[in-house]
Design a protein around this motif. Structure first.
Motif, PDB file in Angstrom:
ATOM      1  N   ALA A  23      41.452  28.387  30.058  1.00 51.38           N
ATOM      2  CA  ALA A  23      42.892  28.169  29.834  1.00 51.38           C
ATOM      3  C   ALA A  23      43.716  29.452  29.837  1.00 51.38           C
ATOM      4  N   HIS A  24      43.253  30.504  30.528  1.00 54.65           N
ATOM      5  CA  HIS A  24      44.049  31.728  30.563  1.00 54.65           C
ATOM      6  C   HIS A  24      44.410  32.110  31.995  1.00 54.65           C
ATOM      7  N   ARG A  25      45.273  33.076  32.131  1.00 55.94           N
ATOM      8  CA  ARG A  25      45.883  33.404  33.423  1.00 55.94           C
ATOM      9  C   ARG A  25      44.964  34.177  34.361  1.00 55.94           C
ATOM     10  N   TYR A  26      43.753  34.487  33.913  1.00 58.95           N
ATOM     11  CA  TYR A  26      42.832  35.243  34.760  1.00 58.95           C
ATOM     12  C   TYR A  26      41.801  34.356  35.452  1.00 58.95           C
ATOM     13  N   TRP A 137      33.256  29.506  35.409  1.00 61.15           N
ATOM     14  CA  TRP A 137      34.599  29.858  35.864  1.00 61.15           C
ATOM     15  C   TRP A 137      34.552  31.153  36.666  1.00 61.15           C
ATOM     16  N   GLU A 138      35.246  31.185  37.799  1.00 66.30           N
ATOM     17  CA  GLU A 138      35.416  32.429  38.543  1.00 66.30           C
ATOM     18  C   GLU A 138      36.718  33.073  38.091  1.00 66.30           C
ATOM     19  N   LEU A 139      36.713  34.385  37.978  1.00 59.72           N
ATOM     20  CA  LEU A 139      37.873  35.125  37.500  1.00 59.72           C
ATOM     21  C   LEU A 139      38.563  35.845  38.652  1.00 59.72           C
ATOM     22  N   LEU A 140      39.829  36.128  38.463  1.00 60.09           N
ATOM     23  CA  LEU A 140      40.558  36.885  39.468  1.00 60.09           C
ATOM     24  C   LEU A 140      39.910  38.238  39.709  1.00 60.09           C
ATOM     25  N   ALA A 141      39.912  38.664  40.951  1.00 55.95           N
ATOM     26  CA  ALA A 141      39.436  40.003  41.276  1.00 55.95           C
ATOM     27  C   ALA A 141      40.418  41.034  40.727  1.00 55.95           C
ATOM     28  N   LEU A 142      39.929  42.220  40.427  1.00 56.77           N
ATOM     29  CA  LEU A 142      40.820  43.285  39.958  1.00 56.77           C
ATOM     30  C   LEU A 142      41.896  43.569  40.997  1.00 56.77           C
ATOM     31  N   SER A 143      41.528  43.481  42.270  1.00 56.31           N
ATOM     32  CA  SER A 143      42.497  43.733  43.333  1.00 56.31           C
ATOM     33  C   SER A 143      43.561  42.644  43.414  1.00 56.31           C
ATOM     34  N   GLY A 144      43.321  41.512  42.755  1.00 51.66           N
ATOM     35  CA  GLY A 144      44.273  40.425  42.771  1.00 51.66           C
ATOM     36  C   GLY A 144      45.174  40.363  41.556  1.00 51.66           C
ATOM     37  N   LEU A 145      45.011  41.314  40.632  1.00 50.69           N
ATOM     38  CA  LEU A 145      45.821  41.306  39.427  1.00 50.69           C
ATOM     39  C   LEU A 145      47.245  41.779  39.718  1.00 50.69           C
ATOM     40  N   ASP A 146      48.192  41.133  39.089  1.00 54.34           N
ATOM     41  CA  ASP A 146      49.602  41.485  39.226  1.00 54.34           C
ATOM     42  C   ASP A 146      49.988  42.481  38.132  1.00 54.34           C
ATOM     43  N   ALA A 147      50.690  43.528  38.510  1.00 58.13           N
ATOM     44  CA  ALA A 147      51.012  44.613  37.575  1.00 58.13           C
ATOM     45  C   ALA A 147      51.757  44.115  36.347  1.00 58.13           C
ATOM     46  N   GLU A 148      52.579  43.088  36.486  1.00 57.26           N
ATOM     47  CA  GLU A 148      53.347  42.579  35.351  1.00 57.26           C
ATOM     48  C   GLU A 148      52.612  41.429  34.663  1.00 57.26           C
ATOM     49  N   ARG A 149      52.242  40.436  35.420  1.00 57.76           N
ATOM     50  CA  ARG A 149      51.625  39.234  34.837  1.00 57.76           C
ATOM     51  C   ARG A 149      50.297  39.535  34.156  1.00 57.76           C
ATOM     52  N   HIS A 150      49.556  40.504  34.684  1.00 57.39           N
ATOM     53  CA  HIS A 150      48.222  40.801  34.153  1.00 57.39           C
ATOM     54  C   HIS A 150      48.158  42.216  33.561  1.00 57.39           C
ATOM     55  N   ALA A 153      45.156  43.200  30.938  1.00 55.62           N
ATOM     56  CA  ALA A 153      43.835  43.582  31.436  1.00 55.62           C
ATOM     57  C   ALA A 153      43.870  44.958  32.082  1.00 55.62           C
ATOM     58  N   ILE A 154      44.935  45.251  32.808  1.00 57.19           N
ATOM     59  CA  ILE A 154      45.054  46.556  33.459  1.00 57.19           C
ATOM     60  C   ILE A 154      45.120  47.662  32.407  1.00 57.19           C
ATOM     61  N   ALA A 155      45.888  47.426  31.343  1.00 61.14           N
ATOM     62  CA  ALA A 155      46.008  48.425  30.273  1.00 61.14           C
ATOM     63  C   ALA A 155      44.708  48.628  29.528  1.00 61.14           C
ATOM     64  N   ALA A 156      43.824  47.618  29.533  1.00 65.92           N
ATOM     65  CA  ALA A 156      42.552  47.721  28.819  1.00 65.92           C
ATOM     66  C   ALA A 156      41.677  48.841  29.373  1.00 65.92           C
ATOM     67  N   PHE A 157      41.929  49.275  30.612  1.00 66.57           N
ATOM     68  CA  PHE A 157      41.136  50.346  31.207  1.00 66.57           C
ATOM     69  C   PHE A 157      41.543  51.722  30.686  1.00 66.57           C
ATOM     70  N   GLY A 158      42.652  51.796  29.974  1.00 67.37           N
ATOM     71  CA  GLY A 158      43.065  53.043  29.350  1.00 67.37           C
ATOM     72  C   GLY A 158      44.103  53.819  30.125  1.00 67.37           C
ATOM     73  N   ASP A 159      43.939  53.934  31.415  1.00 69.10           N
ATOM     74  CA  ASP A 159      44.934  54.613  32.245  1.00 69.10           C
ATOM     75  C   ASP A 159      44.804  54.111  33.675  1.00 69.10           C
ATOM     76  N   SER A 160      45.798  54.411  34.492  1.00 73.56           N
ATOM     77  CA  SER A 160      45.832  53.892  35.857  1.00 73.56           C
ATOM     78  C   SER A 160      44.680  54.409  36.703  1.00 73.56           C
TER      79      SER A 160
END
Length: 233
Positions: A23-26, A137-150, A153-160
């Motif tokens: 039930a989540h956006r990923y 469940w299959e999850l979105l690929a990292l390359s498919g993550l949206d900078a705003e919507r996701h 998860a992107i911030a969880a890596f600590g830096d860009s």
């Protein structure tokens, strides 16, 4: 694949976790297969009318051996049907006792008495027959993550730089890297004895996951929060 503890201690927590997993956006998609035996034994349960009609028709089909591994004995199901089926067997209630008794009867009728192993024991999966629920469940690929919507998860890596490095590894991996998680294989033992008479888990319930560990850790923390379970270190 690696095991990730759900931390659920009873049936209601376990069901909330399963609901949260899808039930989540990923989530990119799901593949849940449920066996005709499990559905037929739960006949009449809320949310399973369509699946029950299918199960009864399949088991009455003369060209299919119900004790076989014929792929027609499994139905591709939604998250809602998956939850409805688990609810029947795991939540303490008269209907759970009825469904469990009916399942045992069906299995014995076809020469498939329940195995004797600890619930959710991955070492028993190869000998498990029939597998009654196979859900993932299959999850979105990292390359498919949206900078705003996701962005979480992107911030969880600590830096860009760290995120870009993980995404590069994903994109260049051979074979292609897929992020997913799935429930342990669920057979008769898991439905009959996964929870005790009071609805408490009889053995640790885990998710088997594959993919980037930072990404998976972020998602599982979100799943636990959505399921109202305590954070784990």
């Amino acid at each position: 694949m690696i095991p990730l503890s759900l931390g659920a201690t009873d049936a209601q927590e376990a069901l909330r976790v399963v609901r949260a997993l899808g039930a989540h956006r990923y989530v990119a998609g799901s593949l849940h297969l449920i066996h005709a035996f499990a559905v037929a034994a739960a006949a009449g349960a809320p949310g399973l009318a369509e699946a029950t009609a299918w199960a009864e028709a399949i088991l009455a089909e003369g060209s299919i051996d119900p004790a076989s591994r014929d792929e027609r004995l499994w139905r591709r199901s939604s998250d809602a049907e998956l939850l409805a089926l688990l609810d029947v067997y795991w939540t303490p209630a008269p209907r759970a006792l009825e469904a469990r008794a009916a399942l045992v009867s069906l299995l014995e009728q076809h020469g498939l008495p329940p195995a004797e192993h600890r619930p959710f024991d991955e070492s028993a999966e190869d000998e498990m027959h029939p597998i009654l629920i196979d859900a993932g469940w299959e999850l979105l690929a990292l390359s498919g993550l949206d900078a705003e919507r996701h962005r979480g998860a992107i911030a969880a890596f600590g830096d860009s730089l760290a995120f870009d490095s993980a995404r590069f590894e994903e994109e260049t991996a051979i074979p292609p890297r897929v992020h997913l998680y799935e429930l342990p294989a669920i057979g008769a033992v898991e439905l009959l004895a996964g929870m005790d008479e009071e609805g408490l888990v009889n053995a640790p319930l885990v998710v088997w996951a594959q993919g980037d560990e930072t990404y998976l850790d972020y998602l599982m923390r979100g799943v636990r929060r959505a399921a109202k379970l305590p954070e784990r270190e």
